[in-house]
Design a protein around this motif. Structure first.
Motif, PDB file in Angstrom:
ATOM      1  N   UNK A 261      29.242  44.352  41.002  1.00  0.00           N
ATOM      2  CA  UNK A 261      30.301  43.569  40.403  1.00  0.00           C
ATOM      3  C   UNK A 261      30.627  42.325  41.555  1.00  0.00           C
ATOM      4  N   UNK A 262      30.848  41.275  40.883  1.00  0.00           N
ATOM      5  CA  UNK A 262      30.630  39.944  41.932  1.00  0.00           C
ATOM      6  C   UNK A 262      32.018  39.460  42.233  1.00  0.00           C
ATOM      7  N   UNK A 263      33.035  40.210  41.888  1.00  0.00           N
ATOM      8  CA  UNK A 263      34.673  39.884  41.986  1.00  0.00           C
ATOM      9  C   UNK A 263      35.194  41.109  42.375  1.00  0.00           C
ATOM     10  N   UNK A 264      36.362  40.797  43.113  1.00  0.00           N
ATOM     11  CA  UNK A 264      37.010  42.177  43.393  1.00  0.00           C
ATOM     12  C   UNK A 264      38.063  42.337  41.909  1.00  0.00           C
ATOM     13  N   UNK A 265      38.215  43.653  41.921  1.00  0.00           N
ATOM     14  CA  UNK A 265      38.674  44.080  40.738  1.00  0.00           C
ATOM     15  C   UNK A 265      39.941  45.026  40.851  1.00  0.00           C
ATOM     16  N   UNK A 266      40.959  44.848  40.020  1.00  0.00           N
ATOM     17  CA  UNK A 266      42.244  45.579  40.405  1.00  0.00           C
ATOM     18  C   UNK A 266      42.445  46.726  39.315  1.00  0.00           C
ATOM     19  N   UNK A 267      41.416  46.909  38.399  1.00  0.00           N
ATOM     20  CA  UNK A 267      41.414  47.879  37.229  1.00  0.00           C
ATOM     21  C   UNK A 267      40.258  47.702  36.548  1.00  0.00           C
TER      22      UNK A 267
END
Length: 281
Positions: A261-267
């Protein structure tokens, strides 16, 4: 004096039981058994993990037999070990030994299921009965045993159990592995380090994304550990997707499939339904 005959039994949870059964069958014929993995290859029957040893010794195919377990490719000691580089190296080396064994003439290869109907003559005058075993095998090891069907069939389904995950929350279910996406950019899935035969191989990676996870950007890699093809994508919509990728192996070496996953994820959650492998050449 007769030339020694060789029996190849690659690493597996029930290897000691197969060796004991072989020793019993040999004793009934007045034959001696030697373990080429532990000492000199001197005896009427030579047991080894690596078919290459027999071929290097000039053994004719008629004097060879291969026994392949159906419950995994790792010994219990390795199978129960934490996921480390040592475990990955064991998957590489053990799968390579199964690959070499499968290169022998098909009539000299005896999968464990061949003994289900009763004793089998594996070499002229030498009949072997399937041993009773209490050997245990983890879901990962059993799935690895299924994964190496690529050596005999040119295709296989690789289940989620043979891969590795970085998320703290991972759920293994009957047909999928569900990964909690919450966190920084990172590898989500990597592995399995099975040795691939030379040639072009197609991997169809089946992934599911919920509504939140579908918004993020991902990268999938398929190939060798240092050389591989990549595909960057953003699903945008909730659903299940098949991602097809191909890679050419110039010689046998370990494979790796990675999902990042190339982005930070909150959920969000990503579901992984495994990889379908097949020859593409």
């Amino acid at each position: 004096m007769h030339s020694p005959r060789w029996i190849i039994i690659p690493p597996c949870p029930d290897r000691p039981e197969w060796v004991s059964a072989l020793q019993f069958a040999a004793a009934e014929q007045g034959l001696t058994v030697a373990d080429a993995d532990a000492g000199p290859a001197t005896g009427d029957l030579i047991v080894a993990s690596d078919a290459a040893k027999a071929l290097q010794a000039g053994v004719a195919p008629d004097n060879l037999a291969v026994i392949l377990s159906e419950i995994g490719i790792l010994t219990p000691e390795v199978d129960s070990a934490p996921i480390t580089d040592k475990l990955h190296a064991a998957v590489r080396s053990s799968s390579e030994l199964f690959r070499r064994a499968r290169q022998l003439p098909v009539e000299r290869v005896f999968p464990a299921q061949a003994f289900d109907a009763g004793p089998v003559e594996i070499l002229p005058g030498l009949t072997l009965t399937r041993p009773a075993t209490t050997a245990s095998s983890t879901p990962r090891n059993r799935a690895l045993g299924q994964a190496i069907a690529i050596y005999a069939d040119g295709q296989a389904h690789w289940r989620g159990e043979i891969f590795n995950y970085t998320s703290q929350t991972v759920r293994h279910e009957e047909d999928r592995t569900t990964i909690d996406l919450t966190g920084r950019p990172r590898f989500l899935i990597f592995g399995p380090y099975v040795t691939m035969p030379a040639g072009r191989w197609k991997a169809v990676i089946r992934l599911g994304f919920d509504q939140t996870a579908a918004r993020y950007q991902y990268r999938a890699d398929w190939g060798e550990q240092e050389t591989y093809g990549s595909h960057i994508f953003r699903p945008l919509r909730e659903g299940v997707y098949d991602l097809a990728m191909e890679f050419e192996w110039s010689k046998p070496s370990a494979c790796e499939m990675r999902l990042l996953v190339l982005e930070g994820a909150f959920d969000g959650e990503v579901s992984f339904m495994g990889v379908q492998l097949s020859r593409a050449d």
